[in-house]
Motif scaffolding. Sequence first.
Motif, PDB file in Angstrom:
ATOM      1  N   ALA A  10       0.758  -1.283  -0.068  1.00  0.00           N
ATOM      2  CA  ALA A  10      -0.262   0.054  -0.063  1.00  0.00           C
ATOM      3  C   ALA A  10       0.996   1.190  -0.154  1.00  0.00           C
ATOM      4  CB  ALA A  10      -1.037  -0.015   1.292  1.00  0.00           C
ATOM      5  N   ASN A  11       2.031   1.108   0.582  1.00  0.00           N
ATOM      6  CA  ASN A  11       2.900   2.464   0.754  1.00  0.00           C
ATOM      7  C   ASN A  11       4.380   1.924   0.957  1.00  0.00           C
ATOM      8  OD1 ASN A  11       3.349   1.885   3.614  1.00  0.00           O
ATOM      9  ND2 ASN A  11       0.985   2.620   3.836  1.00  0.00           N
ATOM     10  N   LEU A  12       5.224   2.960   0.836  1.00  0.00           N
ATOM     11  CA  LEU A  12       6.658   2.391   0.906  1.00  0.00           C
ATOM     12  C   LEU A  12       7.148   1.795   2.176  1.00  0.00           C
ATOM     13  CD1 LEU A  12       8.442   5.302  -1.011  1.00  0.00           C
ATOM     14  CD2 LEU A  12       7.672   3.223  -1.912  1.00  0.00           C
ATOM     15  N   ARG A  13       6.528   2.486   3.282  1.00  0.00           N
ATOM     16  CA  ARG A  13       6.954   1.756   4.655  1.00  0.00           C
ATOM     17  C   ARG A  13       6.465   0.441   4.675  1.00  0.00           C
ATOM     18  NH1 ARG A  13      10.260   4.724   7.567  1.00  0.00           N
ATOM     19  NH2 ARG A  13       9.782   6.847   7.680  1.00  0.00           N
ATOM     20  N   GLU A  14       5.449   0.134   4.275  1.00  0.00           N
ATOM     21  CA  GLU A  14       4.558  -1.535   4.374  1.00  0.00           C
ATOM     22  C   GLU A  14       5.618  -2.104   3.335  1.00  0.00           C
ATOM     23  OE1 GLU A  14       1.020  -3.930   2.660  1.00  0.00           O
ATOM     24  OE2 GLU A  14       0.726  -1.686   3.563  1.00  0.00           O
ATOM     25  N   GLY A  15       6.183  -1.636   2.104  1.00  0.00           N
ATOM     26  CA  GLY A  15       6.615  -2.330   1.155  1.00  0.00           C
ATOM     27  C   GLY A  15       8.153  -2.482   1.741  1.00  0.00           C
ATOM     28  N   ALA A  16       9.041  -1.436   2.378  1.00  0.00           N
ATOM     29  CA  ALA A  16      10.218  -1.776   2.991  1.00  0.00           C
ATOM     30  C   ALA A  16      10.358  -2.844   4.053  1.00  0.00           C
ATOM     31  CB  ALA A  16      10.568  -0.399   3.813  1.00  0.00           C
ATOM     32  N   ASN A  17       9.142  -3.184   4.691  1.00  0.00           N
ATOM     33  CA  ASN A  17       9.507  -4.151   5.775  1.00  0.00           C
ATOM     34  C   ASN A  17       9.509  -5.510   4.922  1.00  0.00           C
ATOM     35  OD1 ASN A  17       9.133  -2.457   7.822  1.00  0.00           O
ATOM     36  ND2 ASN A  17       6.789  -2.230   7.842  1.00  0.00           N
ATOM     37  N   LYS A  18       8.928  -5.498   3.718  1.00  0.00           N
ATOM     38  CA  LYS A  18       8.962  -6.772   2.922  1.00  0.00           C
ATOM     39  C   LYS A  18      10.374  -7.291   2.365  1.00  0.00           C
ATOM     40  CE  LYS A  18       4.314  -6.800   1.527  1.00  0.00           C
ATOM     41  NZ  LYS A  18       3.355  -6.646   0.127  1.00  0.00           N
ATOM     42  N   LEU A  19      11.120  -6.162   2.748  1.00  0.00           N
ATOM     43  CA  LEU A  19      12.714  -6.348   2.095  1.00  0.00           C
ATOM     44  C   LEU A  19      13.528  -6.767   3.276  1.00  0.00           C
ATOM     45  CD1 LEU A  19      12.638  -3.178  -0.266  1.00  0.00           C
ATOM     46  CD2 LEU A  19      12.466  -5.566  -0.925  1.00  0.00           C
ATOM     47  N   VAL A  65      15.024   2.686  -0.017  1.00  0.00           N
ATOM     48  CA  VAL A  65      13.774   3.009   0.507  1.00  0.00           C
ATOM     49  C   VAL A  65      14.001   3.837   1.658  1.00  0.00           C
ATOM     50  CG1 VAL A  65      11.495   2.298   0.983  1.00  0.00           C
ATOM     51  CG2 VAL A  65      12.733   1.165  -0.835  1.00  0.00           C
ATOM     52  N   ASP A  66      14.817   3.418   2.506  1.00  0.00           N
ATOM     53  CA  ASP A  66      14.866   4.177   3.895  1.00  0.00           C
ATOM     54  C   ASP A  66      15.538   5.620   3.637  1.00  0.00           C
ATOM     55  OD1 ASP A  66      13.921   2.108   5.164  1.00  0.00           O
ATOM     56  OD2 ASP A  66      15.648   1.347   5.728  1.00  0.00           O
ATOM     57  N   ASP A  67      16.502   5.602   2.674  1.00  0.00           N
ATOM     58  CA  ASP A  67      17.092   6.858   2.376  1.00  0.00           C
ATOM     59  C   ASP A  67      15.961   7.796   1.683  1.00  0.00           C
ATOM     60  OD1 ASP A  67      19.461   6.056   3.595  1.00  0.00           O
ATOM     61  OD2 ASP A  67      20.451   5.714   1.907  1.00  0.00           O
ATOM     62  N   GLY A  68      15.264   7.174   1.041  1.00  0.00           N
ATOM     63  CA  GLY A  68      14.225   8.008   0.315  1.00  0.00           C
ATOM     64  C   GLY A  68      13.283   8.508   1.310  1.00  0.00           C
ATOM     65  N   SER A  86      24.233  -2.462 -10.241  1.00  0.00           N
ATOM     66  CA  SER A  86      24.136  -0.946 -10.555  1.00  0.00           C
ATOM     67  C   SER A  86      23.084  -0.413 -11.239  1.00  0.00           C
ATOM     68  CB  SER A  86      25.629  -0.461 -10.719  1.00  0.00           C
ATOM     69  OG  SER A  86      25.607   1.017 -10.674  1.00  0.00           O
ATOM     70  N   GLU A  87      22.712  -0.967 -12.648  1.00  0.00           N
ATOM     71  CA  GLU A  87      21.670  -0.471 -13.531  1.00  0.00           C
ATOM     72  C   GLU A  87      20.344  -0.787 -12.750  1.00  0.00           C
ATOM     73  OE1 GLU A  87      22.680  -2.432 -16.996  1.00  0.00           O
ATOM     74  OE2 GLU A  87      24.148  -1.037 -17.435  1.00  0.00           O
ATOM     75  N   GLU A  88      20.241  -2.166 -12.270  1.00  0.00           N
ATOM     76  CA  GLU A  88      19.053  -2.422 -11.715  1.00  0.00           C
ATOM     77  C   GLU A  88      18.767  -1.561 -10.363  1.00  0.00           C
ATOM     78  OE1 GLU A  88      15.439  -4.310 -11.583  1.00  0.00           O
ATOM     79  OE2 GLU A  88      16.972  -4.441 -13.132  1.00  0.00           O
ATOM     80  N   LEU A  89      19.592  -1.135  -9.737  1.00  0.00           N
ATOM     81  CA  LEU A  89      19.411  -0.369  -8.509  1.00  0.00           C
ATOM     82  C   LEU A  89      19.052   1.120  -8.999  1.00  0.00           C
ATOM     83  CD1 LEU A  89      22.415  -1.260  -6.084  1.00  0.00           C
ATOM     84  CD2 LEU A  89      19.867  -1.734  -5.791  1.00  0.00           C
ATOM     85  N   ALA A  90      19.585   1.640 -10.169  1.00  0.00           N
ATOM     86  CA  ALA A  90      19.229   2.740 -10.579  1.00  0.00           C
ATOM     87  C   ALA A  90      17.895   3.028 -11.013  1.00  0.00           C
ATOM     88  CB  ALA A  90      20.308   3.176 -11.719  1.00  0.00           C
ATOM     89  N   ARG A  91      17.525   1.843 -11.543  1.00  0.00           N
ATOM     90  CA  ARG A  91      16.060   1.667 -11.830  1.00  0.00           C
ATOM     91  C   ARG A  91      15.146   1.875 -10.889  1.00  0.00           C
ATOM     92  NH1 ARG A  91      18.189  -1.371 -16.418  1.00  0.00           N
ATOM     93  NH2 ARG A  91      17.748  -3.325 -14.992  1.00  0.00           N
ATOM     94  N   PHE A  92      15.419   1.088  -9.870  1.00  0.00           N
ATOM     95  CA  PHE A  92      14.629   1.072  -8.854  1.00  0.00           C
ATOM     96  C   PHE A  92      14.681   2.314  -8.187  1.00  0.00           C
ATOM     97  CE2 PHE A  92      14.177   0.295  -4.137  1.00  0.00           C
ATOM     98  CZ  PHE A  92      12.742  -0.370  -4.005  1.00  0.00           C
ATOM     99  N   ALA A  93      15.812   2.939  -8.042  1.00  0.00           N
ATOM    100  CA  ALA A  93      15.668   4.215  -7.223  1.00  0.00           C
ATOM    101  C   ALA A  93      14.947   5.346  -7.985  1.00  0.00           C
ATOM    102  CB  ALA A  93      17.078   4.672  -7.152  1.00  0.00           C
ATOM    103  N   ASN A  94      14.985   5.389  -9.331  1.00  0.00           N
ATOM    104  CA  ASN A  94      14.078   6.192 -10.124  1.00  0.00           C
ATOM    105  C   ASN A  94      12.593   6.115  -9.933  1.00  0.00           C
ATOM    106  OD1 ASN A  94      14.064   8.119 -12.441  1.00  0.00           O
ATOM    107  ND2 ASN A  94      12.973   6.502 -13.478  1.00  0.00           N
ATOM    108  N   ASP A  95      12.279   4.513  -9.830  1.00  0.00           N
ATOM    109  CA  ASP A  95      10.946   4.474  -9.343  1.00  0.00           C
ATOM    110  C   ASP A  95      10.551   5.097  -8.043  1.00  0.00           C
ATOM    111  OD1 ASP A  95      10.649   3.167 -11.896  1.00  0.00           O
ATOM    112  OD2 ASP A  95      11.017   1.299 -11.045  1.00  0.00           O
ATOM    113  N   VAL A  96      11.408   4.827  -6.905  1.00  0.00           N
ATOM    114  CA  VAL A  96      11.098   5.331  -5.758  1.00  0.00           C
ATOM    115  C   VAL A  96      11.063   6.872  -5.661  1.00  0.00           C
ATOM    116  CG1 VAL A  96      11.984   5.737  -3.353  1.00  0.00           C
ATOM    117  CG2 VAL A  96      12.059   3.112  -4.288  1.00  0.00           C
ATOM    118  N   HIS A  97      11.767   7.436  -6.407  1.00  0.00           N
ATOM    119  CA  HIS A  97      11.917   8.924  -6.513  1.00  0.00           C
ATOM    120  C   HIS A  97      10.690   9.456  -7.381  1.00  0.00           C
ATOM    121  CE1 HIS A  97      12.941  12.756  -8.904  1.00  0.00           C
ATOM    122  NE2 HIS A  97      13.572  13.018  -7.632  1.00  0.00           N
ATOM    123  N   GLY A  98      10.157   8.870  -8.280  1.00  0.00           N
ATOM    124  CA  GLY A  98       9.017   9.081  -9.013  1.00  0.00           C
ATOM    125  C   GLY A  98       7.689   9.149  -7.864  1.00  0.00           C
TER     126      GLY A  98
END
Length: 265
Positions: free
Chosen positions: A70-79, A89-92, A207-219
Motif C-alpha cells: 500500500a505504501n513505501l513503509r509497508e513495502g520496506a518491511n518486506k525487504l 527506500v529508507d534513504d528516500g 548498479s543498473e537495476e538499483l538505478a531503475r529502482f531508485a528512479n521508481d522510488v523517486h517518482g
Amino acid sequence: MAAPAPAAAGENPYGLMAALEQGGVIAYLTFGILVLMSVGSWYVFFVKFIEQQKIINEGRRARTAFWQSANLREGANKLAKNGAYRQIVDDGLLAEEQHTKLTDPVDQHDWMQSSLARSQGAINAKLATGLALLATVGSTAPFVGLFGTVVGIYRALIKIGASGQASIDAVAGPVGEALIMTALGLVVAVPAVMQYNWLQRRNKAISEELARFANDVHGYLVSGGALKPTVRAAAPARPATAPAARPAAGATTAAGAAATTAPKA
C-alpha cells in the motif's frame, strides 16, 4: 666430484618440492607469496559472489512484492533489513522527511535525486570493495613468478660457471625451478583476472537495476504515490478442456444411410 645420489623409485627429482628445496629461502618465499595471493583472491571472489547474489535475490522481491504494498513503509518491511534495496527506500523516506525541515527553499525533486544518488554511490562503493585485490593479484602475480624464474636462471648460470660445462644434470634443477615459478605465477594470475572481470560485469548489472529502482522510488515520492511501476502478474493457467467427443465412424455411416433412404414428404 661425487655424482648426485639417485632419486628413490617413484620420486620425481624435478618436481615442485624438489625445486623448492633446491631454490632455498627465495624459492620458498616466492611460493608462499603466490599461495597467499591465490588464497586471498579466491576468498574475495566467494565473498563478493555471495554478496552479489543476496542483492540479486532482493531485487526479485523488490520487483514483485514491494510494489504491491500500500505504501513505501509497508513495502520496506518486506525487504531485507540491511539490504541494498531497503537502504534506498529508507534513504528516500528520510530525505522526504528532511525536506520539510529545510529553512532554505530547495526543490523537492533535486533534494530527493541527490539523496538517492548518494545512497546508490554508497552501495556501489561497497560492491567494489575487495575487487582491487583481484586486480592487484592479476597484474602482479606473473611478475612474482618471474622473480622466481630469474633466480632459477641465475642459479643455473652459477652451476654452469662452477662446473665449467653446461651439462643437463647441472642445470636441469635450476631451470626446472624457474619454469615451475613461471607456471605458478600464471596459475595465480589468470583466475584472478577472470574473477575480476566477471564480478565487475555483475556489479554493473546490479548498479543498473538499483538505478531503475531508485528512479521508481523517486517518482513515487515526488508524485505523492501517483506514479507507480506496473507489476506484471503471472498469467493464469488456462483450464484444461476436454475435446469434443467425435461420433464413431460406424454411427456416422449409418446416420448418412438413414438420411438417404428416408422417404420425402
